[in-house]
Scaffold this motif. Structure first.
Motif, PDB file in Angstrom:
ATOM      1  N   ALA A 285       0.757  -1.299   0.054  1.00  0.00           N
ATOM      2  CA  ALA A 285      -0.022  -0.033  -0.146  1.00  0.00           C
ATOM      3  C   ALA A 285       0.834   1.265  -0.052  1.00  0.00           C
ATOM      4  O   ALA A 285       0.359   2.288  -0.432  1.00  0.00           O
ATOM      5  CB  ALA A 285      -1.136   0.047   1.392  1.00  0.00           C
ATOM      6  N   ASP A 286       2.115   1.130   0.442  1.00  0.00           N
ATOM      7  CA  ASP A 286       2.895   2.192   0.624  1.00  0.00           C
ATOM      8  C   ASP A 286       3.553   2.895  -1.085  1.00  0.00           C
ATOM      9  O   ASP A 286       3.852   3.957  -1.228  1.00  0.00           O
ATOM     10  CB  ASP A 286       4.306   1.995   1.193  1.00  0.00           C
ATOM     11  CG  ASP A 286       3.999   1.599   2.734  1.00  0.00           C
ATOM     12  OD1 ASP A 286       3.183   2.603   3.238  1.00  0.00           O
ATOM     13  OD2 ASP A 286       4.595   0.928   3.515  1.00  0.00           O
ATOM     14  N   ARG A 287       3.415   1.893  -1.887  1.00  0.00           N
ATOM     15  CA  ARG A 287       3.903   2.051  -3.432  1.00  0.00           C
ATOM     16  C   ARG A 287       3.323   3.332  -3.810  1.00  0.00           C
ATOM     17  O   ARG A 287       3.715   4.156  -4.478  1.00  0.00           O
ATOM     18  CB  ARG A 287       3.702   0.987  -4.128  1.00  0.00           C
ATOM     19  CG  ARG A 287       4.143   0.920  -5.514  1.00  0.00           C
ATOM     20  CD  ARG A 287       4.684  -0.133  -6.342  1.00  0.00           C
ATOM     21  NE  ARG A 287       3.361  -1.166  -5.910  1.00  0.00           N
ATOM     22  CZ  ARG A 287       3.292  -2.534  -6.371  1.00  0.00           C
ATOM     23  NH1 ARG A 287       4.219  -3.427  -6.624  1.00  0.00           N
ATOM     24  NH2 ARG A 287       2.207  -3.132  -6.514  1.00  0.00           N
ATOM     25  N   THR A 288       2.035   3.558  -3.596  1.00  0.00           N
ATOM     26  CA  THR A 288       1.124   4.621  -4.164  1.00  0.00           C
ATOM     27  C   THR A 288       1.838   5.935  -3.625  1.00  0.00           C
ATOM     28  O   THR A 288       1.542   6.875  -4.137  1.00  0.00           O
ATOM     29  CB  THR A 288      -0.343   4.675  -4.162  1.00  0.00           C
ATOM     30  OG1 THR A 288      -0.484   4.532  -2.816  1.00  0.00           O
ATOM     31  CG2 THR A 288      -0.734   3.451  -4.875  1.00  0.00           C
ATOM     32  N   GLN A 289       2.381   5.980  -2.462  1.00  0.00           N
ATOM     33  CA  GLN A 289       2.851   7.357  -1.800  1.00  0.00           C
ATOM     34  C   GLN A 289       4.252   7.392  -1.873  1.00  0.00           C
ATOM     35  O   GLN A 289       4.916   8.021  -1.390  1.00  0.00           O
ATOM     36  CB  GLN A 289       2.546   7.102  -0.216  1.00  0.00           C
ATOM     37  CG  GLN A 289       0.947   6.834   0.200  1.00  0.00           C
ATOM     38  CD  GLN A 289       0.127   8.093  -0.335  1.00  0.00           C
ATOM     39  OE1 GLN A 289       0.547   9.018  -0.273  1.00  0.00           O
ATOM     40  NE2 GLN A 289      -0.982   7.584  -1.130  1.00  0.00           N
TER      41      GLN A 289
END
Length: 435
Positions: A285-289
Motif C-alpha cells: 500500500a505504500d507504493r502509491t505514496q
C-alpha cells in the motif's frame, strides 16, 4: 587429383549457396515471408545473428529490414518482431493468433511439452487456469502473500546483518529469500537457508516432486486430462524457475545499479523515511505514496531487460501480418528489449534514469512500453507476485541498510555478462551498513 577435388567442393558449396539464395528470394517479399538476410546452407543467418548478443544484432537488422523480418536459425526460419507497435499488434491485439508457444529445444528436452511455459493448446489453457486459480487460493494478490514476503524479508535482514558490514556477494541470500516465498506458497512452509533439503531444491529444482502433496494427482485416472502427476510436477517446476531466478536476478541487478548511483539510493531512503519510517515494515500500500521508489523499481526492470527476447511464439495457421504472410508453424521472436529501450518513449534508453517513469511534478508516470513480463495471453502468470517481491525487498533492504560498493562507483561494471536469452549482472560484492 587433390586440386580437382578442391575445385569440386568449392563448386558444390557455390551451387548450394545459389540454390539457398534462390529459395529464400522466392519465399520473401510482399505477400510472402518478411524480408531478411540471405541464409547460408545449414548455417542460416549465423554470420548476422550473434547468439551471445541476440538483442543487439537483431536491433541492427531491424534498421535494415524494418520492424518485421526473417532470420534463419540454422535451416529454420524465424520471424522477428522489433518495436512496440508490432509486438503489441501481435501479442495483444491479435493474441489468439500468436498465443502458441514456439519451438525451443530446451523446453522440448526438459519439459516434453508439459507445464505452463512450453505447453500449447488445451493442455496449456487448463494448466494455466489451474495455476492461476491455485495461486489466488494460496493468496496471490491478497494480504497473505504480502505477509509471506514480509516474513521472509525479516530472515533476509538477519542474514545480511550477519555480514557486519563486510563485503559479500548477495546472490545466494537473494535466491534463498525469493525461493522461500514460492516454498511457502506451494508447500506451506519456508526453509532455513542452511537446510539440506532446501539447498538440494535450490541446486536441483527437480527434487520438488519428492515434496509434492499427493492430492495434486487426484485426477490421475483420466488419461486425457492435463491434470496428471507429471504435468503438475512440471508446472510447479515452472513456477519455481520463473518465480525464483527472474525475481532474485532482478533484485540483485537492482542493488548493483544502486551501488553505481548512490544518490538514487539516498533519494529512495529519504522517501522511505518520510512515508514508512523505521518502526514498521514497508507494505504494498505504500507504493502509491512512494512514486520515486516505484519509478526506480520500474527503471531497474526496464534498463536491465532481463529477458530481451520473450520466449518464442508461433502461429498455428498461415497468418497475414502487415504486408506479409507467415506460414503455419513458423517461430516468432518478439524482442521485448526493443520496446523497453524505445528511444522515443524513453529518452537515452541505455542510461539508468528513474525520470523515465516520473512526471515533472514528481508523480509516477505509467507507460504502455513497460513489458518486462511480456504481454498478451502468454504474459508471465507470476507478474503480480514478482512486482510485489521486487518492491518490498528493495524497500526493506534500503530501510535497514545503506549499500556501499567495495570499489569506486564509477569503476563498477553494470553490463550484463550474458546477453543472449537472458541478461545476468556481473558478479560483485557489496557492504551493507546498518542505518
Amino acid at each position: 587429383m587433390e586440386l580437382l577435388g578442391g575445385v569440386t567442393v568449392v563448386l558444390l558449396v557455390c551451387i548450394a549457396c545459389l540454390l539457398s539464395f534462390a529459395a529464400w528470394k522466392g519465399r520473401s517479399g510482399k505477400g510472402k515471408m518478411p524480408p531478411g538476410p540471405a541464409p547460408l546452407p545449414i548455417l542460416g543467418s549465423l554470420l548476422q545473428v550473434k547468439p551471445s548478443n541476440l538483442a543487439k544484432t537483431l536491433h541492427k537488422l531491424s534498421e535494415e529490414y524494418g520492424p518485421v523480418f526473417t532470420v534463419h536459425m540454422g535451416t529454420e526460419p524465424v520471424v522477428v518482431l522489433h518495436g512496440h507497435d508490432v509486438v503489441k499488434e501481435a501479442l495483444v491485439d491479435r493474441a489468439d493468433e500468436f498465443a502458441s508457444r514456439g519451438h525451443m529445444p530446451i523446453g522440448d528436452r526438459a519439459n516434453n511439452g508439459l507445464g505452463i511455459i512450453f505447453s500449447n493448446n488445451e493442455p496449456w489453457l487448463h494448466v494455466r487456469r489451474f495455476s492461476l486459480t491455485a495461486l489466488r487460493n494460496f493468496g496471490m494478490g491478497k494480504r497473505s502473500i504480502e505477509e509471506r514476503i514480509q516474513e521472509e524479508s525479516d530472515y533476509l535482514m538477519e542474514e545480511i546483518n550477519k555480514t557486519k558490514g563486510t563485503p559479500f556477494d548477495p546472490t545466494f541470500m537473494l535466491s534463498c529469500s525469493v525461493s522461500n516465498v514460492i516454498c511457502s506458497i506451494v508447500f506451506g512452509k519456508r526453509y532455513d537457508y542452511k537446510d539440506k533439503k532446501f539447498l538440494a531444491l535450490m541446486n536441483n529444482m527437480n527434487n520438488i516432486f519428492e515434496m509434492m502433496n499427493s492430492r495434486w494427482g487426484q485426477e490421475k485416472d483420466r488419461p486425457n486430462s492435463s491434470f496428471h502427476m507429471k504435468n503438475l510436477i512440471t508446472s510447479t517446476f515452472d513456477l519455481f524457475i520463473a518465480g525464483t531466478e527472474t525475481t532474485s536476478t532482478t533484485v540483485r541487478y537492482g542493488l548493483l545499479l544502486l551501488l553505481k548511483y548512490p544518490k538514487i539510493q539516498e533519494k529512495i531512503q529519504e522517501e522511505i523515511d518520510k512515508v514508512v519510517g523505521r518502526s514498521r515494515k514497508p507494505c504494498v500500500a505504500d507504493r502509491t505514496q512512494m512514486p520515486y521508489t516505484d519509478a526506480v523499481v520500474h527503471e531497474i526492470q526496464r534498463f536491465i531487460s532481463l529477458i530481451p527476447l520473450a520466449l518464442p511464439h508461433t502461429v498455428t495457421k498461415d497468418t497475414s501480418f502487415r504486408d506479409y504472410v507467415i506460414p503455419k508453424g513458423t517461430t516468432i521472436y518478439p524482442v521485448l528489449s526493443s520496446v523497453l529501450h524505445d528511444n522515443k518513449e524513453f529518452p537515452n534508453p541505455h542510461e539508468f534514469n528513474p525520470e523515465h517513469f516520473l512526471h515533472k511534478n514528481g508523480t509516477f508516470k505509467k507507460s504502455d512500453f513497460f513489458m518486462p513480463f511480456s504481454a498478451g495471453k502468454r504474459i508471465c502468470p507470476g507478474e503480480g507476485l514478482a512486482r510485489m517481491e521486487i518492491f518490498l525487498l528493495i524497500a526493506t533492504i534500503l530501510q535497514n541498510f545503506t549499500l556501499k560498493s567495495v570499489v569506486k562507483p564509477q569503476e563498477l561494471n553494470i553490463n550484463p555478462t550474458l546477453s543472449g536469452t537472458g541478461n545476468v549482472p556481473p558478479a560483485y560484492q557489496l557492504c551493507a551498513v546498518p542505518r
